[in-house]
Design a protein around this motif. Structure first.
Motif, PDB file in Angstrom:
ATOM      1  N   HIS A 124       0.817  -1.213   0.000  1.00 34.41           N
ATOM      2  CA  HIS A 124       0.000   0.000   0.000  1.00 34.41           C
ATOM      3  C   HIS A 124       0.853   1.266   0.000  1.00 34.41           C
ATOM      4  O   HIS A 124       0.317   2.373   0.005  1.00 34.41           O
ATOM      5  CB  HIS A 124      -0.926  -0.007   1.215  1.00 34.41           C
ATOM      6  CG  HIS A 124      -1.695  -1.286   1.362  1.00 34.41           C
ATOM      7  ND1 HIS A 124      -2.750  -1.614   0.523  1.00 34.41           N
ATOM      8  CD2 HIS A 124      -1.554  -2.331   2.214  1.00 34.41           C
ATOM      9  CE1 HIS A 124      -3.216  -2.803   0.876  1.00 34.41           C
ATOM     10  NE2 HIS A 124      -2.514  -3.255   1.886  1.00 34.41           N
ATOM     11  N   LEU A 125       2.177   1.095  -0.019  1.00 33.88           N
ATOM     12  CA  LEU A 125       3.094   2.237  -0.019  1.00 33.88           C
ATOM     13  C   LEU A 125       3.825   2.366  -1.346  1.00 33.88           C
ATOM     14  O   LEU A 125       4.802   3.100  -1.457  1.00 33.88           O
ATOM     15  CB  LEU A 125       4.114   2.076   1.112  1.00 33.88           C
ATOM     16  CG  LEU A 125       3.544   2.036   2.538  1.00 33.88           C
ATOM     17  CD1 LEU A 125       4.626   1.588   3.525  1.00 33.88           C
ATOM     18  CD2 LEU A 125       2.998   3.396   2.941  1.00 33.88           C
ATOM     19  N   SER A 126       3.329   1.650  -2.351  1.00 36.86           N
ATOM     20  CA  SER A 126       4.047   1.592  -3.630  1.00 36.86           C
ATOM     21  C   SER A 126       4.069   2.925  -4.368  1.00 36.86           C
ATOM     22  O   SER A 126       4.884   3.119  -5.269  1.00 36.86           O
ATOM     23  CB  SER A 126       3.428   0.518  -4.526  1.00 36.86           C
ATOM     24  OG  SER A 126       2.048   0.769  -4.725  1.00 36.86           O
ATOM     25  N   ALA A 127       3.182   3.858  -3.994  1.00 34.99           N
ATOM     26  CA  ALA A 127       3.177   5.163  -4.662  1.00 34.99           C
ATOM     27  C   ALA A 127       4.323   6.054  -4.196  1.00 34.99           C
ATOM     28  O   ALA A 127       4.577   7.097  -4.803  1.00 34.99           O
ATOM     29  CB  ALA A 127       1.845   5.878  -4.414  1.00 34.99           C
ATOM     30  N   ILE A 128       5.017   5.685  -3.125  1.00 34.18           N
ATOM     31  CA  ILE A 128       6.116   6.510  -2.613  1.00 34.18           C
ATOM     32  C   ILE A 128       7.344   6.329  -3.503  1.00 34.18           C
ATOM     33  O   ILE A 128       7.896   5.234  -3.613  1.00 34.18           O
ATOM     34  CB  ILE A 128       6.451   6.143  -1.153  1.00 34.18           C
ATOM     35  CG1 ILE A 128       5.252   6.438  -0.240  1.00 34.18           C
ATOM     36  CG2 ILE A 128       7.685   6.913  -0.674  1.00 34.18           C
ATOM     37  CD1 ILE A 128       5.463   6.045   1.201  1.00 34.18           C
ATOM     38  N   ASP A 129       7.771   7.415  -4.129  1.00 34.49           N
ATOM     39  CA  ASP A 129       8.988   7.382  -4.953  1.00 34.49           C
ATOM     40  C   ASP A 129      10.238   7.555  -4.105  1.00 34.49           C
ATOM     41  O   ASP A 129      11.211   6.819  -4.258  1.00 34.49           O
ATOM     42  CB  ASP A 129       8.935   8.484  -6.017  1.00 34.49           C
ATOM     43  CG  ASP A 129       8.177   8.039  -7.260  1.00 34.49           C
ATOM     44  OD1 ASP A 129       7.960   6.826  -7.419  1.00 34.49           O
ATOM     45  OD2 ASP A 129       7.800   8.902  -8.065  1.00 34.49           O
ATOM     46  N   GLU A 130      10.222   8.539  -3.219  1.00 35.85           N
ATOM     47  CA  GLU A 130      11.384   8.759  -2.368  1.00 35.85           C
ATOM     48  C   GLU A 130      11.011   9.585  -1.151  1.00 35.85           C
ATOM     49  O   GLU A 130      10.002  10.309  -1.139  1.00 35.85           O
ATOM     50  CB  GLU A 130      12.519   9.439  -3.143  1.00 35.85           C
ATOM     51  CG  GLU A 130      12.134  10.755  -3.802  1.00 35.85           C
ATOM     52  CD  GLU A 130      13.298  11.348  -4.583  1.00 35.85           C
ATOM     53  OE1 GLU A 130      14.468  11.001  -4.287  1.00 35.85           O
ATOM     54  OE2 GLU A 130      13.053  12.178  -5.472  1.00 35.85           O
ATOM     55  N   VAL A 131      11.824   9.451  -0.111  1.00 34.79           N
ATOM     56  CA  VAL A 131      11.703  10.238   1.117  1.00 34.79           C
ATOM     57  C   VAL A 131      13.017  10.972   1.277  1.00 34.79           C
ATOM     58  O   VAL A 131      14.090  10.346   1.316  1.00 34.79           O
ATOM     59  CB  VAL A 131      11.437   9.333   2.344  1.00 34.79           C
ATOM     60  CG1 VAL A 131      11.255  10.183   3.597  1.00 34.79           C
ATOM     61  CG2 VAL A 131      10.218   8.451   2.111  1.00 34.79           C
ATOM     62  N   VAL A 132      12.964  12.316   1.348  1.00 32.20           N
ATOM     63  CA  VAL A 132      14.200  13.101   1.332  1.00 32.20           C
ATOM     64  C   VAL A 132      14.223  14.098   2.486  1.00 32.20           C
ATOM     65  O   VAL A 132      13.188  14.579   2.948  1.00 32.20           O
ATOM     66  CB  VAL A 132      14.375  13.848  -0.003  1.00 32.20           C
ATOM     67  CG1 VAL A 132      14.487  12.867  -1.161  1.00 32.20           C
ATOM     68  CG2 VAL A 132      13.224  14.807  -0.249  1.00 32.20           C
ATOM     69  N   GLU A 133      15.437  14.391   2.953  1.00 33.91           N
ATOM     70  CA  GLU A 133      15.668  15.431   3.954  1.00 33.91           C
ATOM     71  C   GLU A 133      15.838  16.762   3.230  1.00 33.91           C
ATOM     72  O   GLU A 133      16.735  16.917   2.400  1.00 33.91           O
ATOM     73  CB  GLU A 133      16.923  15.096   4.766  1.00 33.91           C
ATOM     74  CG  GLU A 133      17.339  16.193   5.723  1.00 33.91           C
ATOM     75  CD  GLU A 133      18.740  15.990   6.261  1.00 33.91           C
ATOM     76  OE1 GLU A 133      19.180  16.834   7.079  1.00 33.91           O
ATOM     77  OE2 GLU A 133      19.415  15.020   5.849  1.00 33.91           O
ATOM     78  N   MET A 134      14.977  17.730   3.528  1.00 32.81           N
ATOM     79  CA  MET A 134      15.081  19.055   2.914  1.00 32.81           C
ATOM     80  C   MET A 134      15.913  19.998   3.787  1.00 32.81           C
ATOM     81  O   MET A 134      16.732  20.762   3.299  1.00 32.81           O
ATOM     82  CB  MET A 134      13.693  19.628   2.671  1.00 32.81           C
ATOM     83  CG  MET A 134      12.834  18.796   1.729  1.00 32.81           C
ATOM     84  SD  MET A 134      11.218  19.530   1.425  1.00 32.81           S
ATOM     85  CE  MET A 134      11.673  20.976   0.459  1.00 32.81           C
ATOM     86  N   THR A 135      15.666  19.952   5.102  1.00 34.19           N
ATOM     87  CA  THR A 135      16.443  20.706   6.089  1.00 34.19           C
ATOM     88  C   THR A 135      16.561  19.804   7.318  1.00 34.19           C
ATOM     89  O   THR A 135      15.934  18.730   7.355  1.00 34.19           O
ATOM     90  CB  THR A 135      15.748  22.026   6.483  1.00 34.19           C
ATOM     91  OG1 THR A 135      14.658  21.748   7.368  1.00 34.19           O
ATOM     92  CG2 THR A 135      15.240  22.788   5.255  1.00 34.19           C
ATOM     93  N   PRO A 136      17.309  20.171   8.340  1.00 35.40           N
ATOM     94  CA  PRO A 136      17.390  19.324   9.541  1.00 35.40           C
ATOM     95  C   PRO A 136      16.059  19.070  10.225  1.00 35.40           C
ATOM     96  O   PRO A 136      15.965  18.148  11.047  1.00 35.40           O
ATOM     97  CB  PRO A 136      18.343  20.111  10.452  1.00 35.40           C
ATOM     98  CG  PRO A 136      19.230  20.859   9.502  1.00 35.40           C
ATOM     99  CD  PRO A 136      18.316  21.259   8.375  1.00 35.40           C
TER     100      PRO A 136
END
Length: 481
Positions: A124-136
């Motif tokens: 059910h999480l297949s739509a997630i392409d990436e998880v990224v850090e933008m700032t701390p």
């Protein structure tokens, strides 16, 4: 019989005094395995471990008493790019060792949990392409397409994020062990909190127990709360003579019905699978357990994110007698073509007195139209398999995917296209198409909504029944936030 004997003895005993209000809250979580964090983020969690993980290692968001999403590690968030991007700002939080929570740590924890092939939420999480850090303190979750149910998924205990010294709360471990004692976590925003030890009533102890043991403990006033009850053990509550004000049923939403596991013999044709569905008296089945247990005749409880109302099987236009007459005729046709032999079906379901009660109802109903059915163990190869699952989020895709195990390949293909749809309108159209096809295929036979019960002491004033059947320990009587 050995399992029921303690309850029958206890039911004859006189009641005890009410449990005091100035002692730790003792929680019995029905299930096996000690309450502890998983060895790897995203691993499947039995209820005791899930309750511990959600209490000590929250995710970006978590559930409140009503089953609604509230801030967890993230204090706020926005959704942009037509639902393809979620941006979370982290709260000022601490790990168990007192160090500050950073976006880099949270991103790493989420990636591990999402990438874990054993994670039951992974499909059910297949739509997630990436998880990224933008700032701390800022995280972005980028999606391949709109995912309106992402927040309820992130609130699930399988996506709780541990860190150095344990998770970020809302509780900390006061005393480890097989029955850990938890205390409310430190709030950096409360300057004087560190100086004050928590009151005994703010502490919570989690025990992993069988249903019979948990009910006994509650009946003896040695616990305040039993969570995780299902239809399989509901009759034990009556046998123990638990006071009605302490019995709570959740208005749970999900799937409770029979999945067609083998499409051979009598179940090879959809019209004969439909005969099984028509033979069952759902009102009598649920009434055998509780007067307010909701029966179900459709796979979807509501339209949800489909563009139309739930697809209804054509036999719903007829009363029970007419349905059973039609089912008998189809069974007779089968017997005539198979040397007069009655069809025989096996139904896999769990142990427990409630399962025995359900099996008795189903076998009697099917025998009434000429089908011989018998119950087998849940890990046994069977023709029909009982599905009893609460929906983790409110999408038609979850219901249809869970019911489609197995189902015709064109339906599975339609569900895959719905997952990849570029907009919500197209997604809703494809889900409606799959729902209608599922009804024609008769891959799943709905019986009721899942039965979820708890035993709740009156001191737990914040407990609220909800559609998720999930009750966070920081929303039982106040204290931890």
């Amino acid at each position: 019989m050995r399992r029921l004997a303690p309850l029958l003895i206890l039911a004859a005993l006189a009641g005890c005094d009410r449990r005091p209000d100035d002692v730790p809250v003792v929680v019995s979580a029905i299930g096996s395995g000690a309450p502890r964090l998983p060895a790897r983020a995203g691993d499947p969690l039995p209820l005791p471990a899930a309750l511990f993980a959600a209490s000590t290692a929250q995710g970006l968001v978590r559930f409140d008493a009503a089953g609604q999403v509230e801030p967890g590690l993230a204090e706020r968030w926005i959704v942009i790019d037509e639902g393809r991007s979620y941006i979370f700002r982290l709260a000022d939080a601490q790990w168990g060792d007192g160090s500050r929570v950073t976006a880099r740590q949270v991103v790493a924890g989420l990636r591990r949990a999402i990438g874990n092939r054993r994670n039951p939420l992974r499909p059910h999480l297949s739509a997630i392409d990436e998880v990224v850090e933008m700032t701390p303190l800022v995280i972005e979750v980028r999606l391949s397409g709109p995912c309106p149910d992402l927040l309820p998924l992130f609130a699930q205990p399988e996506l709780a994020i541990p860190g150095p010294g344990g998770g970020s709360g809302p509780f900390r471990v006061e005393q480890a062990g097989d029955a850990p004692l938890l205390r409310p976590g430190y709030d950096p925003a409360a300057a004087d909190e560190a100086a004050d030890a928590p009151d005994a009533a703010e502490l919570v102890q989690i025990r992993a127990e069988r249903a019979a043991t948990a009910i006994l403990r509650f009946r003896e006033r040695r616990s305040d709360y039993v969570i995780g009850g299902t239809f399989a053990d509901w009759p034990l509550v009556d046998m123990a003579d638990v006071s009605p004000p302490n019995r709570r049923l959740d208005p749970a939403r999900g799937l409770f019905g029979l999945s067609v596991a083998r499409r051979t013999g009598f179940l090879a044709a959809p019209e004969r699978r439909e005969a099984v569905a028509m033979a069952i008296d759902r009102a009598a089945l649920t009434r055998d357990f509780a007067p307010d247990w909701a029966a179900a005749e459709t796979i979807l409880p509501d339209p949800l994110d489909s563009i139309v109302d739930p697809a209804r099987p054509p036999w719903l236009a007829f009363d029970l007698d007419a349905r059973r007459a039609a089912a008998q005729q189809r069974v007779a046709q089968w017997r005539a073509a198979n040397g007069g032999v009655a069809p025989e079906l096996t139904i896999a379901m769990p142990e427990g007195p409630g399962a025995s009660r359900l099996a008795a109802r189903l076998t009697a109903d099917l025998a009434g139209v000429g089908i011989l059915a018998r119950r087998v163990a849940p890990d046994t190869r069977a023709d029909l398999r009982l599905v009893d699952e609460v929906a983790p989020y409110g999408s038609a895709r979850w219901y249809l995917r869970m019911a489609c195990q197995p189902c015709a390949q064109p339906i599975a293909d339609t569900l895959a296209r719905a997952r990849e749809a570029g907009n919500l309108a197209e997604r809703g159209r494809l889900l409606a198409e799959a729902d209608a096809a599922m009804v024609r295929d008769v891959a799943f036979i709905p019986l009721a909504q899942p039965l979820r019960w708890s035993l709740v002491a009156l001191r737990l004033r914040e407990w609220r029944g909800n559609a998720r059947g999930w009750h966070p320990l920081n929303h039982l009587r106040g204290g931890a936030t």
